[in-house]
Design a protein around this motif. Structure first.
Motif, short mmCIF file in Angstrom:
data_model
loop_
_atom_site.label_atom_id
_atom_site.label_comp_id
_atom_site.label_asym_id
_atom_site.label_seq_id
_atom_site.Cartn_x
_atom_site.Cartn_y
_atom_site.Cartn_z
N ASN A 173 0.76 -1.07 0.14
CA ASN A 173 0.06 -0.12 -0.02
C ASN A 173 0.88 1.15 0.12
N ALA A 174 2.01 1.13 0.79
CA ALA A 174 3.11 2.38 0.45
C ALA A 174 2.70 3.57 0.50
N PHE A 175 2.50 4.00 1.71
CA PHE A 175 2.19 5.44 1.87
C PHE A 175 3.54 6.15 2.27
N LEU A 176 3.87 7.55 1.78
CA LEU A 176 5.15 8.30 2.21
C LEU A 176 4.79 8.47 3.65
N PRO A 177 5.73 8.08 4.59
CA PRO A 177 5.73 8.73 6.02
C PRO A 177 5.97 10.21 5.84
N PRO A 178 5.75 10.97 6.87
CA PRO A 178 4.78 10.48 7.96
C PRO A 178 3.39 10.23 7.69
N PHE A 179 2.99 9.29 8.14
CA PHE A 179 1.51 8.79 8.02
C PHE A 179 0.62 8.54 9.16
N THR A 180 1.18 7.47 9.94
CA THR A 180 0.42 7.00 11.04
C THR A 180 0.11 7.77 12.09
N SER A 181 0.89 8.83 12.31
CA SER A 181 0.56 9.64 13.38
C SER A 181 -0.15 10.63 13.00
N LEU A 182 -0.30 11.10 11.82
CA LEU A 182 -1.05 12.10 11.31
C LEU A 182 -2.91 12.15 11.57
N PRO A 183 -3.33 13.04 11.89
CA PRO A 183 -4.72 12.82 12.03
C PRO A 183 -5.47 13.44 10.65
N TRP A 184 -5.46 12.22 9.67
CA TRP A 184 -6.01 12.29 8.34
C TRP A 184 -7.47 12.69 8.71
N GLY A 185 -7.98 13.68 7.45
CA GLY A 185 -9.51 13.74 7.88
C GLY A 185 -10.20 13.91 6.55
N CYS A 186 -11.49 13.93 6.36
CA CYS A 186 -12.10 14.18 5.16
C CYS A 186 -12.20 15.48 4.93
N VAL A 187 -12.26 15.82 3.65
CA VAL A 187 -12.57 17.17 3.11
C VAL A 187 -14.11 17.28 3.18
N THR A 188 -14.49 18.33 4.10
CA THR A 188 -15.87 18.30 4.44
C THR A 188 -16.66 19.52 3.75
N SER A 189 -15.81 20.42 3.21
CA SER A 189 -16.15 21.59 2.54
C SER A 189 -15.61 21.91 1.08
N GLY A 190 -16.26 22.77 0.33
CA GLY A 190 -15.43 22.98 -0.90
C GLY A 190 -16.00 22.07 -2.08
N PRO A 191 -15.43 22.03 -3.41
CA PRO A 191 -15.93 21.38 -4.31
C PRO A 191 -15.95 19.76 -4.06
N PHE A 192 -14.93 19.37 -3.35
CA PHE A 192 -14.62 18.06 -3.22
C PHE A 192 -15.28 17.41 -1.95
N ALA A 193 -16.15 18.22 -1.34
CA ALA A 193 -16.69 17.76 0.08
C ALA A 193 -17.28 16.55 -0.04
N ASN A 194 -16.72 15.62 0.90
CA ASN A 194 -17.51 14.27 0.97
C ASN A 194 -17.71 13.43 -0.37
N LEU A 195 -16.74 13.91 -1.29
CA LEU A 195 -16.43 12.90 -2.57
C LEU A 195 -16.33 11.50 -2.10
N THR A 196 -16.91 10.61 -2.80
CA THR A 196 -16.52 9.37 -2.66
C THR A 196 -15.72 8.63 -3.55
N LEU A 197 -14.55 8.33 -2.95
CA LEU A 197 -13.52 7.89 -3.93
C LEU A 197 -13.52 6.15 -3.84
N HIS A 198 -13.15 5.73 -4.80
CA HIS A 198 -13.48 4.09 -4.80
C HIS A 198 -12.17 3.24 -4.91
N LEU A 199 -10.98 3.88 -5.15
CA LEU A 199 -9.71 3.05 -5.08
C LEU A 199 -8.99 3.51 -4.02
N GLY A 200 -8.10 2.58 -3.30
CA GLY A 200 -7.08 2.77 -2.52
C GLY A 200 -7.67 3.06 -1.23
#
Ligand SMILES: *[C@@H]1O[C@H](CO)[C@@H](O)[C@H](O)[C@H]1NC(C)=O
Ligand SMILES: *[C@@H]1O[C@H](CO)[C@@H](O)[C@H](O)[C@H]1NC(C)=O
Ligand SMILES: [Cu+2]
Length: 351
Positions: A173-200
């Motif tokens: 799956n190969a993420f570039l670090p730093p990865f695990t320690s970061l609080p990834w969040g959904c983009v919830t506003s703007g043109p790509f708010a709550n977009l559904t991605l199907h890959l990865g």
């Protein structure tokens, strides 16, 4: 004695020579020069109407079905580009063909936006120092504007990674670090708010998820003018692409990773980073640096080199080396992707 029939033949030969250029006069026979070139512009230099039109065209690609009907039904035309990048990911990063491959890939995306979604404005790029040289945090960049940009940072606490994701193993799956320690969040506003991605995110897992970001500053120095100048000062192609592309998994970051890790989230995935629409602005920014370097000294326009694989036997990239886009497009040769003033590219960059 010359027969009268010989003269028209001679005329025809002359006509063909004029039309196609005589091989003796052109030391680099290859793709034809464009009659007209388009100018690519920095995102913040686009007119507001073009910004809106560009975002609309991206959303249009995200709403069209994939052309390849063998893909699962939910995969979009936009995601077909992610499929291609994932399929050939191991062959196009950390190698000399990194720049030609991404040049052609971004061009294919631009073409789809124009021909399938009606975009007519300039194709945008990201000129990183406009954000990184100052003192404002990166997340305040106009790129992340909710109305005239690609929307803001992720909202912490809105995204959970699958528990079995292995972020650091190349080939999975190969993420570039730093990865695990970061609080990834959904983009919830703007043109790509709550977009559904199907890959990865990643090569070996696909689950429906939002577009994620975790904008942060850890590699900001790589995006500054001082680093760009160092890259542009390289004397040959091999040291040029090396100074611009880092060495994934060896923690020697460069400008390429600076943009990926700065946006973070989906953008840090080695395979599925084109899930992030800003992928294409970052990569046209890298293509612009290559273009500048190519035009910085005579003789550089057609210079290539570097290893052609990350594992031995390494080989050497030449003009005849073929790059593949899997089902997205026919192969091209590296030689065909050298000059953006030649067909099919027909673009230049604003400074
Ligand atoms: C996106 O989802 C979040 C909650 O998951 C919600 O608060 C927000 O209003 C949604 N945004 C849009 C534009 O629908
Ligand atoms: C395209 O290029 C790839 C990788 O270089 C090669 O393996 C493949 O055979 C080529 N495909 C065609 C149709 O030539
Ligand atoms: Cu890539």
């Amino acid at each position: 004695m010359l027969s009268r029939a010989f003269l028209p033949l001679l005329f025809l030969v002359w006509l063909l020579a004029v039309a196609y250029g005589s091989p003796a006069a052109d030391p680099h026979p290859g793709p034809r020069k464009c009659a007209k070139v388009r100018l690519r512009r920095e995102w913040r230099d686009l007119r507001v109407t073009d910004k809106h039109a560009f975002i609309r065209a991206v959303r249009c690609l995200q709403s069209l079905p994939a052309k390849d009907t063998s893909l699962p039904k939910k995969i979009t035309r936009y995601e077909e580009f992610v499929v291609s990048h994932t399929a050939v990911g191991d062959a196009i990063h950390g190698v000399g063909q990194f720049l030609p491959w991404h040049r052609h890939f971004v061009f294919l995306y631009e073409t789809a936006l124009r021909e399938e979604c009606g975009y007519q404005g300039p194709f945008p790029f990201w000129d990183w120092p406009r954000d990184a040289d100052g003192i404002k945090p990166l997340k305040e960049s106009p790129l992340f504007d909710p109305v005239t940009g690609f929307g803001p940072d992720g909202t912490p606490g809105t995204f959970t990674m699958l528990p079995n994701s292995d972020p650091h193993v190349p080939g999975s799956n190969a993420f570039l670090p730093p990865f695990t320690s970061l609080p990834w969040g959904c983009v919830t506003s703007g043109p790509f708010a709550n977009l559904t991605l199907h890959l990865g995110p990643g090569r070996t897992q696909n689950f429906d998820h939002c577009l994620t970001r975790a904008i942060q500053e850890s590699l900001r120095d790589l995006l500054k003018t001082s680093n760009i100048n160092k890259i542009l000062a390289q004397k040959d192609y091999d040291s040029f692409w090396n100074s611009l592309d880092g060495r994934p998994f060896k923690v020697e970051w460069a400008l390429h990773e600076g943009g990926h890790v700065g946006i973070n989230g989906d953008m840090t995935n080695y395979y599925t980073s084109p899930n992030e629409p800003l992928f294409y602005l970052h990569h046209s920014g890298l293509d612009r640096l290559w273009w500048k370097w190519q035009h910085g000294r005579p003789g550089r326009l057609r210079e290539v080199g570097g290893r052609s694989s990350t594992l031995p036997p390494f080989g050497k990239v030449t003009h005849s080396f073929e790059i593949s886009f899997e089902d997205l497009s026919p192969n091209v040769t590296v030689g065909e992707a050298m000059d953006t003033a030649c067909e099919p590219y027909c673009y230049a960059y604003s400074y």
